[in-house]
Every structure is written in structure tokens, then in C-alpha cells.
Design a protein around this motif. Structure first.
Motif, mmCIF file in Angstrom:
data_model
loop_
_atom_site.group_PDB
_atom_site.id
_atom_site.type_symbol
_atom_site.label_atom_id
_atom_site.label_comp_id
_atom_site.label_asym_id
_atom_site.label_seq_id
_atom_site.Cartn_x
_atom_site.Cartn_y
_atom_site.Cartn_z
ATOM 1 N N LEU A 244 -1.110 7.233 -3.064
ATOM 2 C CA LEU A 244 -2.010 6.072 -3.070
ATOM 3 C C LEU A 244 -2.845 6.029 -4.344
ATOM 4 C CD1 LEU A 244 -3.311 5.981 0.623
ATOM 5 C CD2 LEU A 244 -1.378 4.766 -0.383
ATOM 6 N N LEU B 8 -10.051 0.709 -3.317
ATOM 7 C CA LEU B 8 -8.832 1.490 -3.531
ATOM 8 C C LEU B 8 -9.119 2.970 -3.794
ATOM 9 C CD1 LEU B 8 -6.660 -1.062 -5.533
ATOM 10 C CD2 LEU B 8 -6.197 -0.134 -3.255
ATOM 11 N N LEU C 278 4.927 -1.755 -5.028
ATOM 12 C CA LEU C 278 4.738 -1.353 -3.637
ATOM 13 C C LEU C 278 5.431 -2.330 -2.703
ATOM 14 C CD1 LEU C 278 0.929 -0.402 -3.676
ATOM 15 C CD2 LEU C 278 2.895 1.108 -3.927
ATOM 16 N N PHE D 222 3.746 -5.724 -1.760
ATOM 17 C CA PHE D 222 2.287 -5.701 -1.828
ATOM 18 C C PHE D 222 1.890 -5.799 -3.294
ATOM 19 C CE2 PHE D 222 3.450 -3.604 2.080
ATOM 20 C CZ PHE D 222 2.524 -4.075 2.998
ATOM 21 N N ARG E 202 -2.208 -4.277 -2.723
ATOM 22 C CA ARG E 202 -2.316 -2.822 -2.825
ATOM 23 C C ARG E 202 -3.376 -2.276 -1.878
ATOM 24 N NH1 ARG E 202 -4.185 -1.840 -7.856
ATOM 25 N NH2 ARG E 202 -4.103 -3.952 -8.675
ATOM 26 N N TYR E 203 -4.449 -3.038 -1.692
ATOM 27 C CA TYR E 203 -5.491 -2.628 -0.737
ATOM 28 C C TYR E 203 -4.951 -2.582 0.681
ATOM 29 C CZ TYR E 203 -9.197 -3.633 2.628
ATOM 30 O OH TYR E 203 -10.001 -3.639 3.754
ATOM 31 N N ALA F 296 -1.282 2.861 -5.930
ATOM 32 C CA ALA F 296 -2.109 1.728 -5.520
ATOM 33 C C ALA F 296 -3.345 1.561 -6.385
ATOM 34 C CB ALA F 296 -2.524 1.883 -4.052
ATOM 35 N N TYR F 297 -3.939 2.664 -6.832
ATOM 36 C CA TYR F 297 -5.195 2.573 -7.585
ATOM 37 C C TYR F 297 -4.967 2.597 -9.099
ATOM 38 C CZ TYR F 297 -9.692 3.987 -9.553
ATOM 39 O OH TYR F 297 -10.816 4.088 -10.332
ATOM 40 N N PHE G 133 -1.834 -2.227 1.622
ATOM 41 C CA PHE G 133 -0.890 -1.114 1.722
ATOM 42 C C PHE G 133 -1.630 0.207 1.917
ATOM 43 C CE2 PHE G 133 1.432 2.367 -0.288
ATOM 44 C CZ PHE G 133 2.661 2.294 0.361
ATOM 45 N N ALA G 134 -2.641 0.456 1.081
ATOM 46 C CA ALA G 134 -3.405 1.699 1.187
ATOM 47 C C ALA G 134 -4.149 1.771 2.518
ATOM 48 C CB ALA G 134 -4.394 1.799 0.025
ATOM 49 N N GLU H 160 -10.553 -3.070 -6.912
ATOM 50 C CA GLU H 160 -10.120 -2.155 -7.958
ATOM 51 C C GLU H 160 -11.086 -0.990 -8.176
ATOM 52 O OE1 GLU H 160 -7.344 -2.227 -9.378
ATOM 53 O OE2 GLU H 160 -6.560 -4.274 -9.433
ATOM 54 N N ARG I 123 -2.149 2.794 -10.832
ATOM 55 C CA ARG I 123 -0.943 2.088 -11.240
ATOM 56 C C ARG I 123 -0.180 2.843 -12.324
ATOM 57 N NH1 ARG I 123 1.479 0.072 -8.479
ATOM 58 N NH2 ARG I 123 2.390 -1.618 -9.693
#
Length: 346
Positions: free
Chosen positions: A237, A45, A159, A166, A172-173, A241-242, A175-176, A41, A244
Motif C-alpha cells: 500500500l 493514504l 491498481l 482504482f 487509490r484511497y 497506493a501512496y 483500494f487501500a 495524498e 506510486r
């Protein structure tokens, strides 16, 4: 013309190919199992999103020689475009909305890149800065972009890619990481192609580039389009992903300067430099924050500590640029060559 031809990107040596494979293997196979939630987190990310934004800006500034101070605006366009495509088109895959978001950022990038046909240097930087203020104004003024949210802050959609969800920090990591790896590979292939050589030719000498047949105007606009596309995906992203959340405040002017510092510190005209610079920009403030809280936590409040951290980071950047103007990637290459020569000696 000789100055142009001597700066063509050279193919990666086999050893560097091996190093890339090892890094990806560790990132995919070890980090998801050994990393903590804080690592994902707070470090990985934001590092991945900013690295991708740095790659995009480096294509424009480092390779094509076009200065831009509106990177955060193109990130915002990508994030809000992806959100609206996902919201308003039922059943649209996230990867499709991400590509469409990148294309939307590319269109905006070309529009604000048009002054590059007449302006250079500082004047071009000021004109691209207009994108930062215009995009933030538009996103704040017209609530349609944020689905008429009263606060202007909206939750990012979940995601998923090819039916795979994800979820959580690890998902999420991954995916990114996948998005960054694919786009970085394509960016490297681009700078190794004739298009990349055209970028470098325009950067080094526009008149000479025009004489040898490089379409200067087309090359500049193409650099803005490709750079903005990549930065727009980085914005997706950053928001999805980061953070949110999708909000204009996440893409302010400080973010634009942060991305600019990343490519300067990491090394201009270097794909690797974007990752070196992003690592320093993400990790160094965390180290300073922990150190400041440990040493001065009882003496000053959080506001003073934050301002002290900004001063130290700024002073460090200035000192680093004086001592190593070619960036971290140059320092790394010299260190690597020194170690190799030491190993080869009997």
C-alpha cells in the motif's frame, strides 16, 4: 497463571460495533465525495498504510511481546515482491501478487525471528535490526529486484481488483481502505482467538505459558510470520497506493522507528491503538510544518524548520509517554467513560 487469564481480549460491546460501522460508512460514502486531493495524498493514504503496519507490529510487540526494529524491511520486501510478481507473471491479479508479497515478507520475518527462540528484549531488537540493513543492502546491490533500473526507482503498476481499476487519489484511497479494513478485521478475530491468547501468555510469562501447554517456540515464530505478512501488505500500500514508486529509500530505518512510535503512542496490545498512533504521527508533523512556516518562515530556511520539527516531535513523544504511558487509546477510553457517566447523571 491468573495474570495470564485476566488479560484475554474481551468481545467488543455493541456500541463499539456501531461506532465501527459508522466510521466505515463515513469513510466509504462521504470522504470520497467531500475529500480534496491534498487530503487523500498527504493524510489519508499514508495514514492507512502506516495504520496497517502498526497493526502488524502491535500483534508482534504488543500482544506477543517480541520487540522488532525491522518493520520497514518487511514493508520493503512486500513492496518489491509484489512488483516483481506483477512484472514477471503475466496476467497475475494484483490481489494475488499482494498475498504472495505478504507471504514473502512472512518468510523473511520468520528467518529473522529465529533469534527470538534464544534472545529477548534489547538483544532481540538488535538482531531484528539486522533485517533492516540486510534487506536495504540486498535491494540496492542486486538490480534484478528493481528490473535493472539505473536509478533503482521504479513506477508502481496500476491498481485493479476484480476487474475494477482504482485510478486517481480517490481510487487509490478506496483500494487501500478496503485492504486495511479486511486485514484489520482478521487481526481482531485473531487476537480474540486461542492464538491471540497464546500470544498474550508468551508475552506475560514464557515459563508459565509453557507449563500450561502453550507451544512457546511455535507461537513466537507464528507471531513473526503473521506480523511480517501484514507489514508486507502495508508496504504494498505504501509503495503502490501512496508513493506510486517502489524504491529502497522509502523503507529506511526512520520508517521502522516511525512504526514503533505509532504503536507506543497509540497503545500497545490494542488494534485501535495503531490507528490512533498513525493519525498523530501523520497529522502532527503537517500541523507543525504549517505552523512553523507561518511563524518562522522568514527567519529560517527549510532545513532548520525540518530539524526544529523533528525536535518538537521527539520532545512531544517523550512528554506524552511520561504523562500517558498506556497510549492514546487509554486516554480515549477514559474520556469516553467520563462522557458516558456525565450523560447518565440526572
Amino acid at each position: 497463571m491468573s495474570a495470564i487469564t485476566t488479560k484475554r481480549p474481551s468481545p467488543l460491546p455493541p456500541l463499539r460495533h456501531v461506532a465501527t460501522v459508522v466510521v466505515l460508512a463515513v469513510a466509504y460514502l462521504l470522504v470520497p465525495f467531500l475529500g480534496t486531493s491534498y487530503l487523500f495524498e498527504a493524510i489519508l493514504l499514508p495514514f492507512l498504510a502506516l495504520s496497517l503496519a502498526g497493526v502488524g507490529l502491535n500483534l508482534l510487540t504488543g500482544y506477543a511481546g517480541q520487540v522488532s526494529l525491522g518493520s520497514a524491511a518487511f514493508m520493503a520486501v512486500g513492496a518489491f515482491a509484489a512488483y516483481n510478481f506483477n512484472l514477471r507473471i503475466d496476467g497475475l491479479a494484483l490481489i494475488v501478487s499482494t498475498v504472495l508479497a505478504g507471504l514473502s515478507a512472512a518468510v523473511i520475518g520468520v528467518v529473522f525471528g529465529l533469534p527470538s527462540l534464544r534472545l529477548r528484549g534489547f538483544y532481540l531488537a538488535v538482531s531484528t535490526l539486522a533485517a533492516q540493513f540486510f534487506v536495504q543492502w540486498a535491494l540496492t546491490k542486486f538490480s534484478w529486484f528493481s528490473n535493472n533500473s539505473a536509478s533503482g526507482v521504479i513506477d508502481a503498476p496500476p491498481l485493479s481488483l476484480a476487474g475494477i481499476a482504482f485510478v486517481g487519489p480517490v481510487g487509490r484511497y478506496l483500494f487501500a481502505l478496503t485492504v486495511v479494513a479486511v486485514i484489520t478485521f482478521l487481526a481482531y478475530r485473531l487476537v480474540s482467538s486461542q492464538t491471540g491468547r497464546n500470544f498474550i501468555a508468551v508475552r506475560d510469562n514464557e515459563t508459565a505459558a509453557r507449563i500450561i501447554g502453550v507451544p512457546v517456540l511455535k507461537t513466537k515464530l507464528l507471531a513473526f510470520a503473521i506480523s511480517s505478512f501484514i507489514i508486507g501488505v502495508a508496504g504494498v500500500l505504501w509503495a503502490f497506493a501512496y508513493l506510486r514508486t517502489v524504491e529502497p529509500a522509502g523503507f529506511n530505518l526512520d520508517r521502522s522507528f516511525q512504526i514503533l512510535f505509532i504503536i507506543i503512542i497509540g497503545g500497545l496490545a490494542s488494534i485501535r491503538g495503531a490507528f490512533f498512533g498513525a493519525a498523530l504521527i501523520v497529522i502532527f508533523p503537517l500541523v507543525l510544518s504549517r505552523l512553523g512556516a507561518f511563524l518562522l518562515g522568514d527567519l529560517f530556511d527549510s532545513g532548520v524548520l525540518d530539524m526544529t520539527q523533528r525536535i518538537v516531535i521527539g520532545a512531544f513523544i517523550i512528554l506524552f509517554l511520561i504523562l500517558e504511558p498506556d497510549g492514546l487509546v487509554s486516554l480515549w477510553d477514559r474520556l469516553r467513560l467520563h462522557v458516558q457517566s456525565a450523560v447518565r447523571q440526572p
